[in-house]
Every structure is written in structure tokens, then in C-alpha cells.
Design a protein around this motif. Structure first.
Motif, PDB file in Angstrom:
ATOM      1  N   VAL A  86       0.832  -1.197   0.000  1.00 59.75           N
ATOM      2  CA  VAL A  86       0.000   0.000   0.000  1.00 59.75           C
ATOM      3  C   VAL A  86       0.871   1.253   0.000  1.00 59.75           C
ATOM      4  N   VAL A  87       1.895   1.284   0.858  1.00 63.82           N
ATOM      5  CA  VAL A  87       2.772   2.453   0.929  1.00 63.82           C
ATOM      6  C   VAL A  87       3.454   2.699  -0.413  1.00 63.82           C
ATOM      7  N   HIS A  88       3.987   1.659  -1.019  1.00 65.44           N
ATOM      8  CA  HIS A  88       4.681   1.827  -2.307  1.00 65.44           C
ATOM      9  C   HIS A  88       3.697   2.255  -3.401  1.00 65.44           C
ATOM     10  N   GLU A  89       2.487   1.713  -3.383  1.00 62.82           N
ATOM     11  CA  GLU A  89       1.474   2.084  -4.384  1.00 62.82           C
ATOM     12  C   GLU A  89       1.108   3.558  -4.242  1.00 62.82           C
ATOM     13  N   VAL A  90       0.949   4.021  -3.015  1.00 63.47           N
ATOM     14  CA  VAL A  90       0.592   5.425  -2.777  1.00 63.47           C
ATOM     15  C   VAL A  90       1.742   6.347  -3.170  1.00 63.47           C
ATOM     16  N   LEU A  91       2.972   5.964  -2.831  1.00 66.80           N
ATOM     17  CA  LEU A  91       4.130   6.782  -3.216  1.00 66.80           C
ATOM     18  C   LEU A  91       4.255   6.883  -4.732  1.00 66.80           C
ATOM     19  N   GLY A 136       3.199  12.620  -5.648  1.00 64.36           N
ATOM     20  CA  GLY A 136       4.397  13.193  -5.046  1.00 64.36           C
ATOM     21  C   GLY A 136       4.104  13.975  -3.774  1.00 64.36           C
ATOM     22  N   LEU A 137       2.858  13.924  -3.306  1.00 63.33           N
ATOM     23  CA  LEU A 137       2.508  14.641  -2.081  1.00 63.33           C
ATOM     24  C   LEU A 137       3.199  14.019  -0.867  1.00 63.33           C
ATOM     25  N   PRO A 138       3.408  14.792   0.199  1.00 59.47           N
ATOM     26  CA  PRO A 138       3.890  14.198   1.453  1.00 59.47           C
ATOM     27  C   PRO A 138       2.885  13.148   1.947  1.00 59.47           C
ATOM     28  N   ILE A 139       3.404  12.034   2.412  1.00 53.20           N
ATOM     29  CA  ILE A 139       2.550  10.938   2.885  1.00 53.20           C
ATOM     30  C   ILE A 139       2.722  10.792   4.398  1.00 53.20           C
ATOM     31  N   LEU A 140       1.604  10.812   5.108  1.00 55.86           N
ATOM     32  CA  LEU A 140       1.584  10.574   6.545  1.00 55.86           C
ATOM     33  C   LEU A 140       1.051   9.166   6.781  1.00 55.86           C
ATOM     34  N   LEU A 141       1.495   8.545   7.862  1.00 56.84           N
ATOM     35  CA  LEU A 141       1.028   7.197   8.186  1.00 56.84           C
ATOM     36  C   LEU A 141       0.500   7.195   9.611  1.00 56.84           C
ATOM     37  N   GLY A 151       4.615  -4.090  18.690  1.00 55.28           N
ATOM     38  CA  GLY A 151       5.579  -4.491  17.668  1.00 55.28           C
ATOM     39  C   GLY A 151       5.144  -4.108  16.273  1.00 55.28           C
ATOM     40  N   GLY A 152       3.826  -4.208  16.004  1.00 54.36           N
ATOM     41  CA  GLY A 152       3.316  -3.796  14.706  1.00 54.36           C
ATOM     42  C   GLY A 152       3.542  -2.319  14.449  1.00 54.36           C
ATOM     43  N   ILE A 153       3.375  -1.508  15.478  1.00 55.47           N
ATOM     44  CA  ILE A 153       3.608  -0.073  15.342  1.00 55.47           C
ATOM     45  C   ILE A 153       5.060   0.198  14.988  1.00 55.47           C
ATOM     46  N   LEU A 154       5.949  -0.469  15.681  1.00 55.82           N
ATOM     47  CA  LEU A 154       7.369  -0.213  15.445  1.00 55.82           C
ATOM     48  C   LEU A 154       7.781  -0.681  14.056  1.00 55.82           C
ATOM     49  N   ARG A 155       7.175  -1.781  13.573  1.00 58.18           N
ATOM     50  CA  ARG A 155       7.472  -2.221  12.203  1.00 58.18           C
ATOM     51  C   ARG A 155       6.944  -1.205  11.188  1.00 58.18           C
ATOM     52  N   LEU A 156       5.762  -0.640  11.456  1.00 60.63           N
ATOM     53  CA  LEU A 156       5.246   0.404  10.563  1.00 60.63           C
ATOM     54  C   LEU A 156       6.118   1.644  10.601  1.00 60.63           C
ATOM     55  N   ALA A 157       6.620   1.993  11.787  1.00 59.54           N
ATOM     56  CA  ALA A 157       7.498   3.162  11.900  1.00 59.54           C
ATOM     57  C   ALA A 157       8.779   2.948  11.091  1.00 59.54           C
ATOM     58  N   GLU A 209      12.037   3.960   6.184  1.00 62.30           N
ATOM     59  CA  GLU A 209      12.744   3.382   5.033  1.00 62.30           C
ATOM     60  C   GLU A 209      12.218   3.932   3.715  1.00 62.30           C
ATOM     61  N   THR A 210      10.909   4.188   3.628  1.00 66.12           N
ATOM     62  CA  THR A 210      10.300   4.622   2.367  1.00 66.12           C
ATOM     63  C   THR A 210      10.225   6.150   2.244  1.00 66.12           C
ATOM     64  N   GLY A 211      10.694   6.859   3.253  1.00 66.38           N
ATOM     65  CA  GLY A 211      10.755   8.318   3.154  1.00 66.38           C
ATOM     66  C   GLY A 211       9.420   9.009   3.337  1.00 66.38           C
ATOM     67  N   LEU A 212       8.530   8.433   4.167  1.00 63.95           N
ATOM     68  CA  LEU A 212       7.270   9.119   4.438  1.00 63.95           C
ATOM     69  C   LEU A 212       7.523  10.386   5.245  1.00 63.95           C
ATOM     70  N   ALA A 213       6.544  11.271   5.267  1.00 64.90           N
ATOM     71  CA  ALA A 213       6.751  12.608   5.839  1.00 64.90           C
ATOM     72  C   ALA A 213       6.588  12.637   7.352  1.00 64.90           C
ATOM     73  N   ALA A 214       5.722  11.805   7.906  1.00 65.20           N
ATOM     74  CA  ALA A 214       5.459  11.854   9.353  1.00 65.20           C
ATOM     75  C   ALA A 214       4.647  10.657   9.774  1.00 65.20           C
ATOM     76  N   LEU A 215       4.666  10.411  11.082  1.00 63.15           N
ATOM     77  CA  LEU A 215       3.804   9.402  11.704  1.00 63.15           C
ATOM     78  C   LEU A 215       2.754  10.113  12.548  1.00 63.15           C
ATOM     79  N   ASP A 216       1.568   9.547  12.547  1.00 60.80           N
ATOM     80  CA  ASP A 216       0.436  10.094  13.315  1.00 60.80           C
ATOM     81  C   ASP A 216       0.025   9.018  14.322  1.00 60.80           C
ATOM     82  N   ALA A 217       0.304   9.237  15.605  1.00 63.35           N
ATOM     83  CA  ALA A 217       0.081   8.217  16.624  1.00 63.35           C
ATOM     84  C   ALA A 217      -1.302   8.338  17.241  1.00 63.35           C
ATOM     85  N   ALA A 218      -2.023   7.211  17.273  1.00 60.97           N
ATOM     86  CA  ALA A 218      -3.362   7.173  17.862  1.00 60.97           C
ATOM     87  C   ALA A 218      -3.443   5.950  18.776  1.00 60.97           C
TER      88      ALA A 218
END
Length: 631
Positions: free
Chosen positions: A198-203, A207-212, A226-232, A237-246
Motif C-alpha cells: 500500500v505504501v509503495h502504491e501510494v508513493l 508526489g505529495l507528502p505521505i503521513l502514516l 511491535g506492529g507499530i514499530l514495524r510500521l514506523a 525506510e520509504t521516506g514518508l513525511a510523518a507518523l500520526d500516533a493514535a
């Protein structure tokens, strides 16, 4: 806190400050995902109020991923055209806009989706009581592409960024979870694979900044953490712009999903700290951040770079600007009641708020002919009616025989301090509207002669109904209304509570904490039927852990005898030893209307309130708004 008013860069996106509106499923859209005028007003008000970035409500990448019948849809041209107009309006008010794209998976509402929900593996969504089918491989691959198309459409609509929902029990989180992903193909062997694709498809799509967005489902869940840390790690690694923690999970941890006010803060803070240690990316984080103290702790601990706000901005869209100007005394601070922002949303209704009754509405028009109005009653409905009438230009006086304003709301706030927020907000609104308040003043003929009102609004509320049960009048009795008004309780430690209402359950918990042994009876098949679902779940879980409380649902009290009380439990007779005293916590009856002499003395009389208004803050204020609009 001043640091949050400094600019922030999220990739190529430059924000004027570090306050972010979290994505809110508001249910304000129209049929088939249309953006409505009410929806625009909701977001325009927040943009005007100073928030730097608005992450708009979740946009489903496919019809099967919708949680609400009015949810926006990426496959709908009407949705995307409306979003384009909405984003232009946000930009005109000096804010930036991101679009969150998601698929709810097992958390989807079949009524909104038009089909049975799907998930990585067949599973139940307990919060909805619905069953999800396992996705075929071609369906998984199609949804990956759907995320890319949704991101492309978001860019075409003029969005400044795209946020991918990777947490809170939605589809990406379901692929990461071993309980909902039991697949034996590549997506089961590598539970991060779907998120990677999904991340690679969206990138690739924009070219917009991508938040996760990432989240921990519930406290003490190592797998979830552990899932959160793997997503982080994936985001970095993929150069996303920011993480949004909930926090929370739409299917399995709804109290944490909505961060109910009664839940501890430590698990939430532990998530912030773990995520901060795990990544160098900018971190946006929030949840119960609607006051300076919570934000200051967030900053002092260095947990993130921006604060996300949801309910605080629903209650007061101008919150950020008031903070900037140090106008804290004017803030309508959210009390976390969840009555408007949650209670009816699962039924397909739209967002409402007890503190912001004109949410997404046009401001009320001035009265065509200002009149002199007397409001009798200083409870929530009376205070709200007086304020709204004065704001329309009427000359308003409010009178109440008590020594302080608030009625049952003030009594309830004694045990739930968060309710002081709406109480103080109502009092401040009276003051700013210019209402004359007369405390210790019963409305009588002499009052009318002195004030000479053209209109009398009778808002004296309701009183507890005492059921007609043989032998009840011979018991030591106390109503929940009297209990929460802090009147001395009768002597004795064995207490029968008649009615598993919100008031009954909260009173039982307090009495158990004081050393009493409590039996609660409720005629309905379940307890807390007058409560919003998340609050009911939290309260019932607490009561279940208290051995001093016994709850009988589906139970009628037939009669009180000298030494026994006869119950009917599921239609079967049961005798229990008599109790020291009885707390009545059932329904309410309207108090008597104005006496004939008062009706004759005033040209126009309106009755405001009733049984529902007595215990439901949202209904009390909403009924006052409707009355004020007519006068």
C-alpha cells in the motif's frame, strides 16, 4: 506551549503551527458520499479558528470499506469534486488540508458498505456484532491498487498531503494482527506485506507528502506495539513525511479507540515514548490533549512534534486561536461526555456536541422583535435557553431557587469532575450573552410583577419517578437525584438500587467504594441502556470487578415484605433478604408546569424539558436551541 505556534515542515509541506485536526468520522456527508454544506461549515470553522493542518475525515478507498452511510468515497466523483471545493475553502482560511484514505475491513458497516465486510481472515467484529469473510488473493491485490487510485484522486482534489490509515483496527492493522490474519499465503507469512505494498502504491501515485497513522490496540499488547514499530521502520525506510500516533481498535478496543475519559493515561504516554525512541521522523500525536497541562507534559517529555486534536476542536473550533491569544477563560473545554460525538453515530446519525450546539450550522439569526423573557430554572436546559435567547437579541432574566446554577449537572459533576467543563461553559455563555441571573429566587406572581416579562420559559426539569411496588413506601428511600445532591444517605450497608440506569450504576459504584453491598435490579435485559455504548462498556467492566455489586438484569421487584423482597428474575420468583435502604434510580417524570396564576399573568408560556432532558445533557441543550430558534 509557545513552541507549538512555530512552523513545522512535513516533507515539502510547511505548516504555520503544530496543531492538527485529527481525522473524525463526522457523518456530515450526504447520500453516496457527497460533501454537504454542513460538512464545509464544520471544517471552515476549524480552519478559521487557527488550526494549522486539517486531516479530513476518512475517505474509503472502496465501497466495501465504509463505516458510515454518509462517509466520503474515493471512487465517487461527487465526493472528490466536493473535497476539491472544501480544500479550497480551507486554504482560503489559512490552513492546510490532508486526506486520510482507508479501508475499514472487518470494522466496515454492512449497511454502509452494501456488502458483507471482508478481512485478511474470517473474523468477528465484536463492537458491531458482524462477521467478516476472508479476502481472496485477487481482492487483496485490487485493494492495494485502490489505495493508489485514492491517493491520486486526493492530489487531483488539491490536498496538501495524504494520510494512510495504518492503525485503529482498520484493514492494514488487521493484516498486522495475528488474531485477524491467519492466512497461509505471502500475506500471512509476512504480515507487513500488505502495508508495504500500500505504501509503495501510494508513493508511486502521488508526489505529495505521505503521513502514516499508527496505533496501539490496547494496553500491554506486545504484538500490537511491535506492529507499530514495524510500521514506523517502514515509514522511515520509504521516506514518508510523518507518523500520526493514535490508540485503540474499532472492533476490539472501542473505549481506547475513543480514549474514554475514565481510562488511564499511562498506556497512551508509553506509546508516545516508544514511538519517539523508534523513529527520527516527525511524530504527530494526540488524544485527550484539550488543555494546557496535558500539552505541556507532552512537550516536556519530548514525545512529538505536533499535537492532534479531535473532540476539543469539535467543542470549540476556535480553541487554537484562543490559546494563541491567551484567552483560556473563553474556551469551551470538552468534558468527554461522548453524548454527541459518539452516541448516535453508529446508528448512522451525524456528529453533534453538547458544548457546540450550532456545530456545522449557520449562526442563529437575530430575533425580528426583541422581547423580555423570563426563564424559570437554572439547570442545563434553562441556562442554554437563556443564553441562546439573549444571543438572538432578547432581554433575558433567569431565576432559580437554588444558590448555584447547574441543577443535576452540578450534582453529577461532584462525582465526575470532567462534567464541570460543560457546566462552566454554560455559565460563561450566560455571562457573555448578558443574561441577568437571579439565584435564590423562586418564580412567583411577585417575580412577574417586578420583571414584567412578555414570555415565560418554564424549565424546572423533572423529578425521579417512584415506582408503585407494594411495600416500597415502607422502606427507607432515597432517589438518585437526592444522592447526587449530596444529601445524607440512610443508615445501613445493604442497599437495593432500583434501575441500572447511568445514575443507578454510578451511584452503585460510589456506594461500593464506601463499603456498602449493592444489589441492582433492572427490568430491561441489559444495564445502562440510557448510556452511550463506550461509556456503558467502561462502567460495566468496572462494576464487574467489584465483588460488592450484584446486578440482576431482566428482573422485576414484585413486592417488599417484612423480612424479604420478592423478585421476578427472568419470570422465575426469587426471594432475597430485605435491604437496609433502597435507592430509586429509574425514570423521571416532568415537574408540574407553572400554576394557573402565572399562566394568566404572562402573555406567552413555553414548557421546556421533560424526563429525557433531565438525564441527557445533549438533549437538554438541543431542546433549548430549538425553542430559542422559534422565539
Amino acid at each position: 506551549m509557545e513552541r507549538l505556534f512555530s512552523p513545522l515542515e512535513l516533507g515539502s509541506l510547511k505548516l504555520k503551527n503544530r496543531f492538527v485536526l485529527a481525522p473524525i468520522l463526522a457523518g456530515l456527508g450526504g447520500a453516496e458520499g457527497r460533501v454537504t454544506r454542513r460538512q464545509r461549515r464544520f471544517y471552515e470553522a476549524i480552519a478559521e479558528g487557527g488550526t494549522g493542518l486539517l486531516v479530513l475525515e476518512p475517505v474509503a478507498v472502496a465501497p466495501g470499506g465504509r463505516e458510515h452511510p454518509n462517509q466520503l468515497l474515493a471512487t465517487s466523483d461527487e465526493s472528490m469534486e466536493g473535497l476539491s471545493e472544501l480544500i479550497r475553502a480551507i486554504h482560503e482560511r489559512g490552513a492546510k488540508a490532508a486526506i486520510q484514505i482507508t479501508h475499514a475491513g472487518a470494522a466496515a458497516d454492512p449497511r454502509a458498505a452494501g456488502s458483507q465486510p471482508v478481512a485478511p481472515s474470517a473474523c468477528l467484529c465484536p463492537s458491531r456484532g458482524t462477521f467478516a469473510e476472508e479476502m481472496r488473493l485477487d481482492e487483496v491485490e485490487a485493494l492495494v491498487r485502490a489505495f493508489g487510485r485514492a491517493a491520486s484522486k486526493a492530489a487531483a482534489a488539491g490536498a496538501d498531503a495524504v494520510e494512510i490509515q495504518g492503525g485503529q483496527g482498520h484493514l492494514i492493522a488487521q493484516f498486522l494482527c495475528p488474531q485477524t490474519n491467519l492466512r497461509r499465503d505471502a500475506y500471512g507469512n509476512d504480515r507487513l506485506l500488505f502495508a508495504k505494498q500500500v505504501v509503495h502504491e501510494v508513493l508511486a501515485a502521488t508526489g505529495l507528502p505521505i503521513l502514516l497513522r499508527v496505533s496501539c490496540s490496547r494496553p500491554a499488547e506486545g504484538e500490537s506495539r511491535g506492529g507499530i514499530l514495524r510500521l514506523a521502520e517502514l515509514a522511515e525506510e520509504t521516506g514518508l513525511a510523518a507518523l500520526d500516533a493514535a490508540f485503540g481498535d474499532a472492533c476490539h478496543a472501542r473505549p481506547w479507540f475513543y480514549l474514554h475519559a475514565a481510562l488511564p493515561r499511562e498506556p497512551q504516554e508509553a506509546l508516545f515514548a516508544a514511538l519517539r525512541r523508534a523513529t527520527k521522523l516527525p511524530v504527530m500525536a494526540g488524544g485527550r490533549m484539550g488543555n494546557r497541562a496535558a500539552i505541556q507534559r507532552f512537550l516536556d517529555e519530548g514525545w512529538g512534534d505536533a499535537v492532534t486534536l479531535a473532540r476539543p476542536l469539535i467543542a470549540d473550533p476556535n480553541l487554537v486561536e484562543k490559546w494563541r491569544r491567551h484567552k483560556d477563560g473563553e474556551i469551551m473545554e470538552c468534558g468527554g461526555c461522548l453524548q454527541g460525538c459518539l452516541r448516535h453515530l453508529p446508528e448512522g446519525a451525524s456528529l453533534r456536541c453538547t458544548l457546540n450546539p450550532f456545530l456545522a450550522e449557520e449562526p442563529p439569526l437575530p430575533a425580528p422583535k426583541p422581547r423580555s423573557i423570563l426563564v424559570a430554572g437554572g439547570g442545563p436546559s434553562g441556562m442554554a435557553a437563556a443564553s441562546f435567547l439573549a444571543e438572538r437579541g432578547h432581554r433575558v432574566t433567569l431565576a432559580d431557587p437554588a444558590s448555584s446554577l447547574g441543577g443535576m449537572l452540578r450534582a453529577a459533576a461532584e462525582s465526575k469532575p470532567a462534567l464541570f467543563h460543560p457546566l462552566l461553559a454554560l455559565i460563561r455563555r450566560l455571562d457573555s450573552a448578558g443574561v441577568t441571573v437571579l439565584l435564590g429566587q423562586r418564580v412567583e406572581e411577585a417575580t412577574l410583577e417586578r420583571i414584567s416579562p412578555e414570555v415565560l420559559v418554564w424549565a424546572v426539569g423533572a423529578s425521579q419517578a417512584v415506582p408503585s411496588i407494594p411495600g416500597l413506601r415502607g422502606q427507607k428511600l432515597m432517589t438518585a437525584e437526592e444522592f447526587f445532591s449530596r444529601r445524607p444517605t440512610p443508615k445501613g450497608h445493604r442497599v437495593l438500587v432500583l434501575g441500572a440506569t447511568r445514575l443507578g450504576l454510578e451511584a452503585a459504584e460510589r456506594l461500593a467504594g464506601a463499603g456498602c453491598r449493592i444489589t441492582i435490579t433492572e427490568a430491561a435485559d441489559s444495564a445502562g441502556c440510557d448510556m452511550e455504548s463506550v461509556g456503558r462498556e467502561v462502567v460495566l467492566a468496572r462494576l464487574a470487578s467489584l465483588p460488592a455489586i450484584t446486578l440482576f438484569a431482566g428482573t422485576e421487584v414484585e413486592r417488599f415484605e417484612k423480612e424479604w423482597v420478592l423478585l421476578s428474575v427472568g419470570g422465575q420468583p426469587v426471594r432475597v433478604p430485605r435491604f437496609d435502604w433502597v435507592l430509586i434510580a429509574g425514570g423521571f417524570l416532568p415537574k408540574a408546569g407553572p400554576p394557573p396564576a402565572l399562566r394568566k399573568a404572562v402573555r406567552e408560556v413555553h414548557i421546556l424539558g421533560g424526563p429525557q432532558v433531565a438525564t441527557d445533557l445533549l438533549d437538554a441543550i438541543h431542546s433549548a436551541r430549538l425553542l430559542a430558534a422559534r422565539l
